[in-house]
Design a protein around this motif. Structure first.
Motif, PDB file in Angstrom:
ATOM      1  N   ILE A  88       0.856  -1.184   0.000  1.00 16.25           N
ATOM      2  CA  ILE A  88       0.000   0.000   0.000  1.00 16.25           C
ATOM      3  C   ILE A  88       0.892   1.233   0.000  1.00 16.25           C
ATOM      4  O   ILE A  88       1.848   1.318   0.778  1.00 16.25           O
ATOM      5  CB  ILE A  88      -0.934  -0.009   1.235  1.00 16.25           C
ATOM      6  CG1 ILE A  88      -1.845  -1.244   1.184  1.00 16.25           C
ATOM      7  CG2 ILE A  88      -1.750   1.273   1.307  1.00 16.25           C
ATOM      8  CD1 ILE A  88      -2.537  -1.560   2.502  1.00 16.25           C
ATOM      9  N   TYR A  89       0.580   2.173  -0.887  1.00 21.81           N
ATOM     10  CA  TYR A  89       1.367   3.402  -0.940  1.00 21.81           C
ATOM     11  C   TYR A  89       1.355   4.078   0.426  1.00 21.81           C
ATOM     12  O   TYR A  89       0.294   4.196   1.066  1.00 21.81           O
ATOM     13  CB  TYR A  89       0.793   4.362  -1.985  1.00 21.81           C
ATOM     14  CG  TYR A  89       1.086   3.958  -3.408  1.00 21.81           C
ATOM     15  CD1 TYR A  89       2.251   4.368  -4.045  1.00 21.81           C
ATOM     16  CD2 TYR A  89       0.197   3.163  -4.125  1.00 21.81           C
ATOM     17  CE1 TYR A  89       2.528   3.999  -5.352  1.00 21.81           C
ATOM     18  CE2 TYR A  89       0.462   2.792  -5.434  1.00 21.81           C
ATOM     19  CZ  TYR A  89       1.638   3.219  -6.036  1.00 21.81           C
ATOM     20  OH  TYR A  89       1.911   2.839  -7.323  1.00 21.81           O
ATOM     21  N   PRO A  90       2.507   4.555   0.884  1.00 26.34           N
ATOM     22  CA  PRO A  90       2.574   5.186   2.216  1.00 26.34           C
ATOM     23  C   PRO A  90       1.566   6.317   2.405  1.00 26.34           C
ATOM     24  O   PRO A  90       1.017   6.478   3.492  1.00 26.34           O
ATOM     25  CB  PRO A  90       4.014   5.709   2.287  1.00 26.34           C
ATOM     26  CG  PRO A  90       4.784   4.772   1.411  1.00 26.34           C
ATOM     27  CD  PRO A  90       3.846   4.444   0.268  1.00 26.34           C
ATOM     28  N   ARG A  91       1.262   7.072   1.353  1.00 28.32           N
ATOM     29  CA  ARG A  91       0.340   8.207   1.486  1.00 28.32           C
ATOM     30  C   ARG A  91      -1.066   7.763   1.873  1.00 28.32           C
ATOM     31  O   ARG A  91      -1.852   8.565   2.364  1.00 28.32           O
ATOM     32  CB  ARG A  91       0.329   9.036   0.206  1.00 28.32           C
ATOM     33  CG  ARG A  91      -0.382   8.349  -0.950  1.00 28.32           C
ATOM     34  CD  ARG A  91      -0.244   9.059  -2.270  1.00 28.32           C
ATOM     35  NE  ARG A  91      -0.874  10.364  -2.267  1.00 28.32           N
ATOM     36  CZ  ARG A  91      -0.719  11.237  -3.243  1.00 28.32           C
ATOM     37  NH1 ARG A  91       0.043  10.960  -4.254  1.00 28.32           N
ATOM     38  NH2 ARG A  91      -1.339  12.389  -3.196  1.00 28.32           N
ATOM     39  N   TRP A  92      -1.424   6.476   1.624  1.00 26.98           N
ATOM     40  CA  TRP A  92      -2.763   5.976   1.940  1.00 26.98           C
ATOM     41  C   TRP A  92      -2.760   4.931   3.057  1.00 26.98           C
ATOM     42  O   TRP A  92      -3.809   4.402   3.418  1.00 26.98           O
ATOM     43  CB  TRP A  92      -3.422   5.389   0.680  1.00 26.98           C
ATOM     44  CG  TRP A  92      -3.733   6.450  -0.331  1.00 26.98           C
ATOM     45  CD1 TRP A  92      -4.481   7.572  -0.143  1.00 26.98           C
ATOM     46  CD2 TRP A  92      -3.294   6.503  -1.689  1.00 26.98           C
ATOM     47  NE1 TRP A  92      -4.544   8.310  -1.293  1.00 26.98           N
ATOM     48  CE2 TRP A  92      -3.820   7.682  -2.262  1.00 26.98           C
ATOM     49  CE3 TRP A  92      -2.513   5.672  -2.488  1.00 26.98           C
ATOM     50  CZ2 TRP A  92      -3.591   8.053  -3.576  1.00 26.98           C
ATOM     51  CZ3 TRP A  92      -2.290   6.042  -3.806  1.00 26.98           C
ATOM     52  CH2 TRP A  92      -2.812   7.215  -4.333  1.00 26.98           C
ATOM     53  N   VAL A 100      -0.848  -2.929   8.824  1.00 25.71           N
ATOM     54  CA  VAL A 100      -1.260  -3.410   7.512  1.00 25.71           C
ATOM     55  C   VAL A 100      -0.447  -2.655   6.457  1.00 25.71           C
ATOM     56  O   VAL A 100      -0.490  -1.430   6.387  1.00 25.71           O
ATOM     57  CB  VAL A 100      -2.774  -3.197   7.268  1.00 25.71           C
ATOM     58  CG1 VAL A 100      -3.152  -3.534   5.837  1.00 25.71           C
ATOM     59  CG2 VAL A 100      -3.581  -4.029   8.243  1.00 25.71           C
ATOM     60  N   THR A 101       0.294  -3.406   5.664  1.00 34.55           N
ATOM     61  CA  THR A 101       1.152  -2.792   4.647  1.00 34.55           C
ATOM     62  C   THR A 101       0.857  -3.270   3.229  1.00 34.55           C
ATOM     63  O   THR A 101       1.342  -2.688   2.278  1.00 34.55           O
ATOM     64  CB  THR A 101       2.636  -3.071   4.946  1.00 34.55           C
ATOM     65  OG1 THR A 101       2.831  -4.488   4.964  1.00 34.55           O
ATOM     66  CG2 THR A 101       3.055  -2.462   6.292  1.00 34.55           C
TER      67      THR A 101
END
Length: 157
Positions: A88-92, A100-101
């Motif tokens: 998951i993009y860090p910004r979201w 949760v990654t």
């Protein structure tokens, strides 16, 4: 339970490549990231929501195209039986529970009989364009979305 009452996004989603028989692909531009063009995407609302329902709901929310059960477009929504697992993009990432990654994304296609103008939800998307599939893949910000679009000839109706 709706998105507004659930504390965290579910890290299981759909990606729906909307296309024509000529392999033109609809891309929509995210409202929260002006340079991010993509296909329809969205997470399950509840853990046991069937993936086909998630796909149909997201298509309707993001484009106005009704393709749920009982609609004329329903037979055109196809589960490609493929999935991507991606970081998951860090910004979201703050939308998800702590720790949760990664997200599991299930691929679908929706073959429209011709190019149809979508009705966008302006809170989610600000523009749309139809492109030949290779150009659409090049325009996507997400590598998994681009890869899905390049698979399109294999899933031609």
């Amino acid at each position: 339970m709706t998105t507004s009452t659930r504390p965290w996004k579910i890290p299981e989603s759909v990606l729906v490549v909307i296309h024509t028989p000529a392999l033109d692909v609809l891309l929509i531009r995210r409202a929260d990231a002006d340079d991010f063009w993509q296909s329809v995407t969205g997470s399950k609302d509840v853990a046991d929501e069937p993936l086909a329902l998630t796909a149909a709901r997201e298509v309707a929310e993001e484009t106005g195209f009704a393709c749920g059960e009982g609609s004329p477009l329903a037979p055109r929504l196809r589960d490609w039986q493929l999935q991507n697992i991606y970081e998951i993009y860090p910004r979201w990432r703050a939308r998800y529970a702590p720790g949760v990654t990664h997200n599991t994304e299930h691929l679908f296609g929706l073959c429209l009989p011709e190019r149809i103008d979508p009705v966008l939800n302006p809170r989610e998307h600000t523009a749309w364009q139809w492109l030949p599939y290779r150009d659409a893949a090049d325009a996507c910000f997400s590598p998994s979305n681009a890869e899905a679009i390049l698979l399109l000839p294999q899933f031609r109706a």
